[in-house]
Design an enzyme around this catalytic site. Structure first.
Site, PDB file in Angstrom:
ATOM      1  N   ARG A  66     -15.428 -19.285  46.037  1.00  0.00           N
ATOM      2  CA  ARG A  66     -14.116 -18.633  46.093  1.00  0.00           C
ATOM      3  C   ARG A  66     -13.618 -18.339  44.674  1.00  0.00           C
ATOM      4  O   ARG A  66     -13.022 -17.304  44.425  1.00  0.00           O
ATOM      5  CB  ARG A  66     -13.122 -19.536  46.838  1.00  0.00           C
ATOM      6  CG  ARG A  66     -11.751 -18.905  47.018  1.00  0.00           C
ATOM      7  CD  ARG A  66     -10.876 -19.691  47.961  1.00  0.00           C
ATOM      8  NE  ARG A  66     -10.309 -20.879  47.344  1.00  0.00           N
ATOM      9  CZ  ARG A  66      -9.560 -21.780  47.996  1.00  0.00           C
ATOM     10  NH1 ARG A  66      -9.319 -21.623  49.285  1.00  0.00           N
ATOM     11  NH2 ARG A  66      -9.058 -22.816  47.376  1.00  0.00           N
ATOM     12  N   LYS A 106      -8.192 -23.687  55.499  1.00  0.00           N
ATOM     13  CA  LYS A 106      -6.831 -23.675  56.056  1.00  0.00           C
ATOM     14  C   LYS A 106      -6.201 -22.286  55.974  1.00  0.00           C
ATOM     15  O   LYS A 106      -5.578 -21.830  56.923  1.00  0.00           O
ATOM     16  CB  LYS A 106      -5.936 -24.683  55.313  1.00  0.00           C
ATOM     17  CG  LYS A 106      -6.408 -26.127  55.428  1.00  0.00           C
ATOM     18  CD  LYS A 106      -5.414 -27.101  54.812  1.00  0.00           C
ATOM     19  CE  LYS A 106      -5.276 -26.972  53.303  1.00  0.00           C
ATOM     20  NZ  LYS A 106      -6.431 -27.434  52.520  1.00  0.00           N
ATOM     21  N   ARG A 152       1.351 -33.304  52.163  1.00  0.00           N
ATOM     22  CA  ARG A 152       0.160 -33.777  51.469  1.00  0.00           C
ATOM     23  C   ARG A 152       0.309 -35.216  51.012  1.00  0.00           C
ATOM     24  O   ARG A 152      -0.620 -35.758  50.413  1.00  0.00           O
ATOM     25  CB  ARG A 152      -0.082 -32.908  50.229  1.00  0.00           C
ATOM     26  CG  ARG A 152      -1.198 -31.897  50.401  1.00  0.00           C
ATOM     27  CD  ARG A 152      -1.165 -31.009  49.170  1.00  0.00           C
ATOM     28  NE  ARG A 152      -2.451 -30.482  48.829  1.00  0.00           N
ATOM     29  CZ  ARG A 152      -2.816 -29.210  49.003  1.00  0.00           C
ATOM     30  NH1 ARG A 152      -1.992 -28.365  49.577  1.00  0.00           N
ATOM     31  NH2 ARG A 152      -3.973 -28.799  48.603  1.00  0.00           N
ATOM     32  N   ARG A 209      -8.655 -17.716  40.977  1.00  0.00           N
ATOM     33  CA  ARG A 209      -7.917 -18.982  40.859  1.00  0.00           C
ATOM     34  C   ARG A 209      -8.634 -19.899  39.888  1.00  0.00           C
ATOM     35  O   ARG A 209      -9.769 -20.289  40.135  1.00  0.00           O
ATOM     36  CB  ARG A 209      -7.819 -19.668  42.232  1.00  0.00           C
ATOM     37  CG  ARG A 209      -6.645 -19.205  43.048  1.00  0.00           C
ATOM     38  CD  ARG A 209      -6.602 -19.903  44.388  1.00  0.00           C
ATOM     39  NE  ARG A 209      -6.470 -21.351  44.292  1.00  0.00           N
ATOM     40  CZ  ARG A 209      -6.243 -22.136  45.346  1.00  0.00           C
ATOM     41  NH1 ARG A 209      -6.117 -21.603  46.556  1.00  0.00           N
ATOM     42  NH2 ARG A 209      -6.146 -23.442  45.195  1.00  0.00           N
ATOM     43  N   ARG A 258      -9.087 -32.520  42.711  1.00  0.00           N
ATOM     44  CA  ARG A 258      -8.330 -32.132  43.919  1.00  0.00           C
ATOM     45  C   ARG A 258      -8.851 -32.886  45.137  1.00  0.00           C
ATOM     46  O   ARG A 258      -8.071 -33.334  45.983  1.00  0.00           O
ATOM     47  CB  ARG A 258      -8.417 -30.620  44.133  1.00  0.00           C
ATOM     48  CG  ARG A 258      -7.492 -29.871  43.182  1.00  0.00           C
ATOM     49  CD  ARG A 258      -7.931 -28.448  42.977  1.00  0.00           C
ATOM     50  NE  ARG A 258      -7.882 -27.641  44.173  1.00  0.00           N
ATOM     51  CZ  ARG A 258      -8.588 -26.519  44.325  1.00  0.00           C
ATOM     52  NH1 ARG A 258      -9.398 -26.096  43.375  1.00  0.00           N
ATOM     53  NH2 ARG A 258      -8.489 -25.830  45.438  1.00  0.00           N
TER      54      ARG A 258
END
Ligand code: ADP
Length: 191
Positions: A128, A14, A89, A134, A146
């Site tokens: 990532r 996204k 969400r 992160r 998640r």
């Protein structure tokens, strides 16, 4: 105005595709994840609260998230439109967004859903995590939570936007350019 909801599980791309869409259509990018992370970095009250949820891979409560999103939208005078990235969400967020945009005489035009299967998501997020720093991308249990939150609370929004004839499914596997091309085709077909 052109208001797009960019939808998809964590790791679907996204953020990357938002960059392409804002450049092509001149839209304002609102990523709730980015706004939360900026607040965490700035050690604001909102950041402290959000951190306690984000660190576990849980969603931040609706009330806080909706209030934050509305105040971000209100910061922009006469925008061409918005890309909502990571929002809504939950169905409460989707309903709040509809009511809020209606009060501004505008609406969501399209919900673009990037479809990627769970195994590929996990792989992308762990990759990532190695470069982004992160912490929610570096722990497989948090990643799985998640994805679970997404399937339980966010995936049902497909039906919400399908009922409004706004849902478009886009294959999220391929090169960045290929996927961008699919998204542009969906937006151009709508205009
Ligand atoms: P990703 O899509 O990779 O999970 P985001 O940056 O969009 O990353 O979100 C990171 C975290 O921020 C989420 O796991 C969640 O805890 C929180 N968050 C972001 N957007 C929302 C939202 N709309 N409602 C509740 N929590 C959110």
């Amino acid at each position: 105005m052109l208001n797009l909801v960019l939808f998809g599980p964590p790791g679907a791309g996204k953020g990357t595709q938002s960059e392409n869409l804002i450049n092509k259509y001149g839209l304002v990018h609102l990523s709730t994840g980015d706004i939360f992370r900026a607040n965490i970095k700035g050690e604001t009250e909102l950041g402290k609260l959000a951190k306690s949820f984000i660190d576990k891979g849980d969603l931040v409560p609706d009330e806080v998230t909706i209030k934050m999103l509305e105040s971000e939208v209100n910061k922009h005078e006469d925008p061409k439109g918005f890309i909502f990235d990571g929002f809504p969400r939950t169905s409460a967020q989707a309903k709040a967004l509809d009511a809020f945009l209606t009060s501004k005489n505008t609406q969501v035009n399209l919900m673009l859903a990037l479809e990627v299967e769970d195994e590929e998501l996990k792989k992308r997020l762990l990759e990532r995590g190695k470069v982004s720093g992160r912490s929610d991308d570096q722990d497989e249990t948090i990643i799985e939570n998640r994805i679970k939150e997404y399937n339980a609370k966010t995936a049902p929004l497909k039906e919400f936007y399908t009922a409004q004839n706004k849902f478009v499914s886009v294959n999220g596997i391929g090169s960045i350019e290929e996927i961008a091309g699919r998204l542009y085709a969906a937006v151009d077909a709508e205009q």
